[in-house]
Motif scaffolding. Structure first.
Motif, PDB file in Angstrom:
ATOM      1  N   ALA A  71      25.696   5.652-127.362  1.00 58.49           N
ATOM      2  CA  ALA A  71      27.215   5.747-126.890  1.00 58.49           C
ATOM      3  C   ALA A  71      27.619   4.184-126.958  1.00 58.49           C
ATOM      4  N   MET A 118      22.911   3.171-124.894  1.00 54.58           N
ATOM      5  CA  MET A 118      24.239   2.819-124.628  1.00 54.58           C
ATOM      6  C   MET A 118      24.387   1.240-125.290  1.00 54.58           C
ATOM      7  N   VAL A 175      30.368   1.261-115.371  1.00 52.52           N
ATOM      8  CA  VAL A 175      29.837   2.689-115.868  1.00 52.52           C
ATOM      9  C   VAL A 175      28.644   3.182-114.782  1.00 52.52           C
ATOM     10  N   GLU A 209      38.842   8.817-116.652  1.00 52.36           N
ATOM     11  CA  GLU A 209      39.105   8.520-118.239  1.00 52.36           C
ATOM     12  C   GLU A 209      40.569   9.118-118.806  1.00 52.36           C
ATOM     13  N   TYR A 224      30.756   1.628-125.707  1.00 52.25           N
ATOM     14  CA  TYR A 224      32.090   1.204-125.162  1.00 52.25           C
ATOM     15  C   TYR A 224      32.537  -0.011-125.624  1.00 52.25           C
ATOM     16  N   MET A 244      35.564   4.926-125.604  1.00 54.75           N
ATOM     17  CA  MET A 244      34.238   5.500-125.362  1.00 54.75           C
ATOM     18  C   MET A 244      34.084   6.450-126.483  1.00 54.75           C
ATOM     19  N   ARG A 245      32.804   5.966-127.345  1.00 50.33           N
ATOM     20  CA  ARG A 245      32.431   6.782-128.449  1.00 50.33           C
ATOM     21  C   ARG A 245      31.125   7.474-128.178  1.00 50.33           C
TER      22      ARG A 245
END
Length: 401
Positions: free
Chosen positions: A338, A271, A303, A322, A340, A377-378
């Motif tokens: 990931a 992350m 998170v 979400e 953010y 969020m990816r």
């Protein structure tokens, strides 16, 4: 490195909600209901009028008909008799419908003169009467367990005749920040130092999640000082640390807490921001080690810590919801972590949300975080995306965090 989803699942897996306690209804806003709140009576408790007017027998009412006024039924003072043929009783909103009456002739459809009431527009049978139990019946669950009490819920519980309600005890969260460089906000900052933003920020997050923060003094960059300050947390429900969880020479949280019994579950996640996230236990107390960079600390707090505290508090849906938006600018392809991304929100012509990431995503830039309306969020390995592409977001503009 663990995925975000796996890390979340492992953190929440063995958390047990706090026990119940009774609190006055007036002090219960925001608390999590520990057991279903059940109605102790019917609401309304009897048939009542929904309008000001006259309690009548619908069969006696015809246009131009005249009824004899035999009494009145103010709220809280029911008419003691019965409405007979050709009779009516003056009635008010919320008043008990007298025996014998089966409709309300509203005052706009009647003319009263010297004890006689003339019908101009007759009511139908049952019209303008709120039946006993129309809102809810005795024994009905009016507020389910796991719900955070709102003003609406409190009004409903009061109508169901509850003066005290069962709620979960607020989880106690101990917060320990580390670093020789950090100083109390407002105190003189030594060369190379920085104000401690993590402790008050995380304390605010804990309060927003329904917990009780306990802020420890900042620990120096020694394992022994970390161990000393973390002593005596046996009665806490969660230990949150900030900083010292990475792999640097002075990242000593894990080593210090191991001196008082820390068992580590994991300490790396895929992350950004927030790779050095630690999870473990000291006896019965779960431990969550957040990164030291303040943006990473709060994003990881949202998170991971927020769902943990909300689970401890008894929430049945602990994660932040979400939403969907479209990108307001191009984004490059993502790596194995990931992302953010801090972003602003605006409205498209069709009313949809447009999320535009800030050009700089440094994990120490609190001003950018405070100015953000959302986190984009990816997922890991996401391909490059053009403006207008749909994206998932966590909205910050609707939170009090």
């Amino acid at each position: 490195m663990l995925s975000v989803a796996e890390a979340q699942a492992r953190i929440l897996a063995d958390l047990v909600p706090t026990g119940p306690e009774l609190v006055p209804l007036a002090d219960s806003w925001g608390r999590i209901v520990a057991a279903d709140i059940v109605a102790r009576l019917d609401n309304p408790p009897a048939d009542v009028s929904s309008m000001d007017g006259y309690a009548v027998r619908a069969a006696d009412c015809a246009p131009g008909g005249v009824l004899s006024l035999v009494g009145e039924s103010p709220a809280g003072h029911p008419f003691a008799g019965q409405v007979g043929p050709g009779e009516t009783v003056r009635i008010y909103t919320g008043s008990l419908v007298p025996d014998g009456a089966d409709a309300i002739l509203i005052q706009e459809n009647a003319q009263e003169d010297k004890g006689a009431v003339t019908v101009t527009v007759p009511p139908g049978s049952g019209q303008y009467i709120r039946r006993r139990g129309q809102d809810f019946a005795q024994g009905k669950v009016v507020v389910p367990a796991g719900r955070a009490l709102t003003a609406r819920d409190i009004g409903l519980a009061a109508a169901a005749n509850h003066a005290w309600v069962p709620v979960r005890r607020r989880p106690v969260v101990v917060i320990l920040s580390t670093g020789d460089e950090i100083a109390l906000p407002g105190e003189p900052i030594a060369p190379g130092g920085i104000a401690n933003s993590n402790t008050p920020m995380l304390a605010a997050l804990v309060r927003a999640c329904g917990g009780v923060p306990v802020m420890l003094p900042s620990a120096r960059d020694t394992a022994s000082d970390i161990a000393r300050l973390a002593q005596g947390i046996e009665t806490a429900d969660l230990l949150l640390t900030a900083g010292g969880a990475s792999v640097g020479r002075y990242d000593l949280v894990q080593q210090g807490l191991e001196q008082i019994g820390l068992s580590v579950d994991f300490w790396k996640i895929a992350m950004r921001p927030g790779k050095p996230l630690m999870h473990g236990r000291i006896g019965r107390v779960p431990v969550l080690g957040l990164p030291g960079n303040p943006v990473a600390a709060l994003v990881c707090g949202l998170v991971f810590a927020l769902p943990a505290i909300r689970t401890l508090a008894g929430h049945t849906a602990p994660h932040l919801p979400e939403d969907m938006a479209i990108l307001g600018g191009d984004l490059p392809e993502n790596d194995r972590r990931a992302d953010y991304l801090r972003a602003t929100l605006s409205r498209a012509p069709d009313g949809g949300l447009i999320a535009t990431a800030f050009s700089r995503q440094d994990s120490a830039m609190l001003h950018t975080l405070a100015s953000s309306d959302a986190l984009i969020m990816r997922p890991p390995h996401a391909p490059s995306a053009r403006a207008g592409t749909p994206c998932r977001i966590i909205r910050l503009d609707t939170l009090s965090i």
